[in-house]
Scaffold this motif. Structure first.
Motif, PDB file in Angstrom:
ATOM      1  N   SER A 166      12.665 -11.626  -0.004  1.00 60.50           N
ATOM      2  CA  SER A 166      13.093 -10.712  -1.074  1.00 60.50           C
ATOM      3  C   SER A 166      11.966  -9.761  -1.469  1.00 60.50           C
ATOM      4  O   SER A 166      12.229  -8.630  -1.905  1.00 60.50           O
ATOM      5  CB  SER A 166      13.601 -11.491  -2.286  1.00 60.50           C
ATOM      6  N   VAL A 167      10.700 -10.187  -1.313  1.00 63.34           N
ATOM      7  CA  VAL A 167       9.565  -9.282  -1.544  1.00 63.34           C
ATOM      8  C   VAL A 167       9.599  -8.144  -0.530  1.00 63.34           C
ATOM      9  O   VAL A 167       9.454  -6.960  -0.876  1.00 63.34           O
ATOM     10  CB  VAL A 167       8.224 -10.037  -1.441  1.00 63.34           C
ATOM     11  N   ILE A 168       9.787  -8.498   0.733  1.00 61.79           N
ATOM     12  CA  ILE A 168       9.820  -7.486   1.801  1.00 61.79           C
ATOM     13  C   ILE A 168      10.969  -6.511   1.575  1.00 61.79           C
ATOM     14  O   ILE A 168      10.811  -5.288   1.709  1.00 61.79           O
ATOM     15  CB  ILE A 168       9.931  -8.175   3.170  1.00 61.79           C
ATOM     16  N   LYS A 169      12.131  -7.035   1.215  1.00 61.97           N
ATOM     17  CA  LYS A 169      13.298  -6.178   0.975  1.00 61.97           C
ATOM     18  C   LYS A 169      13.016  -5.185  -0.154  1.00 61.97           C
ATOM     19  O   LYS A 169      13.304  -3.988  -0.028  1.00 61.97           O
ATOM     20  CB  LYS A 169      14.509  -7.038   0.643  1.00 61.97           C
ATOM     21  N   ARG A 170      12.443  -5.661  -1.268  1.00 56.74           N
ATOM     22  CA  ARG A 170      12.173  -4.770  -2.395  1.00 56.74           C
ATOM     23  C   ARG A 170      11.134  -3.721  -2.038  1.00 56.74           C
ATOM     24  O   ARG A 170      11.279  -2.537  -2.371  1.00 56.74           O
ATOM     25  CB  ARG A 170      11.710  -5.583  -3.610  1.00 56.74           C
ATOM     26  N   LEU A 171      10.080  -4.118  -1.346  1.00 54.84           N
ATOM     27  CA  LEU A 171       9.056  -3.153  -0.952  1.00 54.84           C
ATOM     28  C   LEU A 171       9.616  -2.117   0.017  1.00 54.84           C
ATOM     29  O   LEU A 171       9.208  -0.948  -0.008  1.00 54.84           O
ATOM     30  CB  LEU A 171       7.861  -3.874  -0.332  1.00 54.84           C
TER      31      LEU A 171
ATOM     32  N   LEU B 100       0.827  -1.196   0.000  1.00 54.93           N
ATOM     33  CA  LEU B 100       0.000   0.000   0.000  1.00 54.93           C
ATOM     34  C   LEU B 100       0.869   1.256   0.000  1.00 54.93           C
ATOM     35  O   LEU B 100       0.614   2.216  -0.754  1.00 54.93           O
ATOM     36  CB  LEU B 100      -0.923  -0.007   1.217  1.00 54.93           C
ATOM     37  N   ASN B 101       1.893   1.265   0.833  1.00 53.64           N
ATOM     38  CA  ASN B 101       2.792   2.412   0.927  1.00 53.64           C
ATOM     39  C   ASN B 101       3.421   2.726  -0.432  1.00 53.64           C
ATOM     40  O   ASN B 101       3.473   3.881  -0.873  1.00 53.64           O
ATOM     41  CB  ASN B 101       3.871   2.106   1.963  1.00 53.64           C
ATOM     42  N   ALA B 102       3.882   1.676  -1.114  1.00 53.46           N
ATOM     43  CA  ALA B 102       4.515   1.870  -2.419  1.00 53.46           C
ATOM     44  C   ALA B 102       3.514   2.355  -3.466  1.00 53.46           C
ATOM     45  O   ALA B 102       3.826   3.218  -4.301  1.00 53.46           O
ATOM     46  CB  ALA B 102       5.175   0.569  -2.872  1.00 53.46           C
ATOM     47  N   ARG B 103       2.292   1.813  -3.428  1.00 53.37           N
ATOM     48  CA  ARG B 103       1.259   2.261  -4.364  1.00 53.37           C
ATOM     49  C   ARG B 103       0.942   3.746  -4.163  1.00 53.37           C
ATOM     50  O   ARG B 103       0.813   4.516  -5.120  1.00 53.37           O
ATOM     51  CB  ARG B 103      -0.032   1.453  -4.172  1.00 53.37           C
ATOM     52  N   LEU B 104       0.795   4.149  -2.889  1.00 51.33           N
ATOM     53  CA  LEU B 104       0.482   5.542  -2.592  1.00 51.33           C
ATOM     54  C   LEU B 104       1.603   6.470  -3.052  1.00 51.33           C
ATOM     55  O   LEU B 104       1.355   7.521  -3.655  1.00 51.33           O
ATOM     56  CB  LEU B 104       0.234   5.712  -1.092  1.00 51.33           C
ATOM     57  N   ARG B 105       2.834   6.076  -2.770  1.00 46.77           N
ATOM     58  CA  ARG B 105       3.970   6.916  -3.182  1.00 46.77           C
ATOM     59  C   ARG B 105       4.032   7.036  -4.705  1.00 46.77           C
ATOM     60  O   ARG B 105       4.353   8.096  -5.233  1.00 46.77           O
ATOM     61  CB  ARG B 105       5.278   6.337  -2.633  1.00 46.77           C
ATOM     62  N   ARG B 106       3.722   5.949  -5.390  1.00 46.54           N
ATOM     63  CA  ARG B 106       3.764   5.991  -6.850  1.00 46.54           C
ATOM     64  C   ARG B 106       2.708   6.951  -7.404  1.00 46.54           C
ATOM     65  O   ARG B 106       2.864   7.494  -8.496  1.00 46.54           O
ATOM     66  CB  ARG B 106       3.576   4.585  -7.426  1.00 46.54           C
TER      67      ARG B 106
ATOM     68  N   LEU C 298       8.604  -4.721  -8.981  1.00 50.60           N
ATOM     69  CA  LEU C 298       9.215  -5.711  -8.104  1.00 50.60           C
ATOM     70  C   LEU C 298      10.299  -6.496  -8.824  1.00 50.60           C
ATOM     71  O   LEU C 298      10.619  -7.629  -8.440  1.00 50.60           O
ATOM     72  CB  LEU C 298       8.150  -6.670  -7.557  1.00 50.60           C
ATOM     73  N   ALA C 299      10.863  -5.920  -9.872  1.00 46.40           N
ATOM     74  CA  ALA C 299      11.965  -6.577 -10.567  1.00 46.40           C
ATOM     75  C   ALA C 299      13.082  -6.853  -9.572  1.00 46.40           C
ATOM     76  O   ALA C 299      13.429  -6.013  -8.748  1.00 46.40           O
ATOM     77  CB  ALA C 299      12.461  -5.696 -11.704  1.00 46.40           C
ATOM     78  N   GLY C 300      13.625  -8.059  -9.636  1.00 43.45           N
ATOM     79  CA  GLY C 300      14.683  -8.451  -8.710  1.00 43.45           C
ATOM     80  C   GLY C 300      14.208  -9.328  -7.573  1.00 43.45           C
ATOM     81  O   GLY C 300      15.029  -9.964  -6.908  1.00 43.45           O
ATOM     82  N   VAL C 301      12.890  -9.389  -7.342  1.00 43.36           N
ATOM     83  CA  VAL C 301      12.355 -10.308  -6.337  1.00 43.36           C
ATOM     84  C   VAL C 301      12.560 -11.737  -6.820  1.00 43.36           C
ATOM     85  O   VAL C 301      12.350 -12.051  -7.997  1.00 43.36           O
ATOM     86  CB  VAL C 301      10.861 -10.025  -6.088  1.00 43.36           C
ATOM     87  N   ARG C 302      12.977 -12.610  -5.927  1.00 42.39           N
ATOM     88  CA  ARG C 302      13.278 -13.994  -6.315  1.00 42.39           C
ATOM     89  C   ARG C 302      11.994 -14.803  -6.497  1.00 42.39           C
ATOM     90  O   ARG C 302      11.164 -14.888  -5.590  1.00 42.39           O
ATOM     91  CB  ARG C 302      14.151 -14.663  -5.262  1.00 42.39           C
ATOM     92  N   LEU C 303      11.859 -15.366  -7.686  1.00 45.12           N
ATOM     93  CA  LEU C 303      10.741 -16.262  -7.994  1.00 45.12           C
ATOM     94  C   LEU C 303      11.192 -17.686  -7.696  1.00 45.12           C
ATOM     95  O   LEU C 303      12.107 -18.207  -8.339  1.00 45.12           O
ATOM     96  CB  LEU C 303      10.345 -16.112  -9.467  1.00 45.12           C
TER      97      LEU C 303
END
Length: 390
Positions: A158-163, A21-27, A90-95
């Motif tokens: 890695s999701v948490i780190k990217r966010l 949510l934070n990232a969406r709002l900032r965007r 989220l490019a760089g997040v490990r799949l």
């Protein structure tokens, strides 16, 4: 007293839902501050299996449900974000796996087999065989059926780190959280003695929402906790497996995801029915014994003689539902300038953000001008939880 701050949106709770949510709002141009008492993602988020569900899990009894339809679009939205072309980058997040699987240890009931082949789930489910099977199921003695789901499994740390990177300078480590009111109205929060004014305050702290609401003198919305007793197993013989094992009931008999350990070995993380009612009632030793029996029955060719075992108890925090049933969607409650929510599942973090943005659009909330934020004490990112268990 620390310098008073102002922002458009003040978010409390740095799990995946709050961070997304934070990232969406900032965007979209909003100024934000996100407060976290402990580690980012250290509550439910990092303990998630990382599956971005598309709904097939909720159709095991042979019909699509409200839950399966509500979540159907989530894998697409997450895939676009992973590609850097979605609502977030989220490019760089490990799949970990581009698909999740359903597998039956024997023959499936005919009605379920035909359902998976029906138009209702076409495009979501495909049967796989031979070399298409997950590595752990590629064994001569495996006789079951396997269906590939159009879902995905992510490395949640890695999701948490990217966010957290997308949060820029707006993350704040804070322990003491008190209401800031003027003329009886909530106008922000006092964090460790620092006043932070905001147009809207959003609580997205998972199980912490209940305590936060109490500190604000509020009793609604009420929260429910649905417990799990998960099992972890690490061993040199394990191969990647991301799958629900069907047991004939409405829930998977066991759900297995695989995660990388720091020593190069794989960790299997076991949920599903194994971790629910009966599992919650067992102590750690009994739960490990039950898991050992399940894996011995389902995957007898896997050598677990050198495996390490542990269990983990989790409380899934959600809005209260009659009979403790699972909510179908993300949840948002509004009370003046305060919004309170739970995503209810990792996959539904985008749905939670949608609901907040829809409320902002309805109320005409727009970005305002604020002084630049000073350097703030920043919360750390939670490490993979299995590092301290196996």
């Amino acid at each position: 007293m620390s310098q008073a701050l102002s922002t458009d949106v003040l978010i409390v709770g740095g799990g995946v839902a709050g961070l997304w949510l934070n990232a969406r709002l900032r965007r979209q141009g909003f100024a934000t501050v996100l407060v976290e008492r402990a580690c980012l993602g250290g509550g439910q988020s990092v303990k998630s299996q990382g599956i971005i569900h598309g709904g097939a899990k909720y159709a095991l009894h042979g019909a699509l449900t409200g839950a399966s339809e509500a979540i159907a679009d989530m894998p697409r939205r997450w895939r676009e974000a992973l590609a850097g072309s979605g609502e977030l980058d989220l490019a760089g997040v490990r799949l970990l796996s581009d698909a999740h699987y359903l597998w039956s240890p024997g023959s499936l009931a005919g009605n379920i087999t035909s359902f998976f082949a029906s138009k209702a789930v076409r495009g979501r489910v495909d049967q796989v065989k031979g070399e298409q099977l997950p590595p752990a199921l590629q064994h001569p003695t495996f006789k079951g059926k396997v269906y590939r789901l159009a879902e995905l499994v992510l490395d949640v740390p890695s999701v948490i780190k990217r966010l957290s990177e997308l949060a820029g300078d707006g993350l704040l480590a804070g322990e003491c959280i008190e209401p800031l009111r003027e003329n009886g109205q909530l106008v922000g929060l006092i964090i460790d003695g620092r006043e932070i004014r905001a147009q809207r305050v959003i609580l997205s702290a998972g199980s912490g929402n209940a305590e936060l609401l109490s500190s604000l003198g509020l009793s609604q919305p009420t929260q429910q906790l649905r417990p799990l007793h998960m099992v972890l197993v690490k061993g040199p013989s394990l191969k990647p497996l991301y799958a629900h094992c069907l047991g004939g009931g409405p829930k998977p008999r066991v759900t297995i995801t695989t995660h990388p350990a720091a020593d190069g070995q794989w960790v299997w993380y076991l949920g599903g029915d194994l971790a629910e009612a009966d599992g919650v009632a067992r102590d750690e030793a009994s739960q490990i014994k039950a898991a050992q029996k399940e894996l011995s029955d389902l995957l007898p060719w896997v050598d677990l003689s050198a495996a390490q075992w542990a269990t983990l108890r989790i409380d899934r925090a959600e809005p209260a539902q009659s009979g403790l049933v699972r909510p179908d969607n993300a949840f948002l409650h509004e009370q003046g300038s305060l919004l309170v929510g739970w995503p209810t599942k990792l996959a539904l973090a985008p749905d939670f953000a949608d609901r907040v943005l829809a409320a902002f659009n309805r109320d005409g909330i727009q970005p305002a001008t604020h002084a630049p934020l000073p350097a703030l004490p920043r919360p750390t990112v939670a490490p993979p939880f299995w590092q301290g268990l196996v």
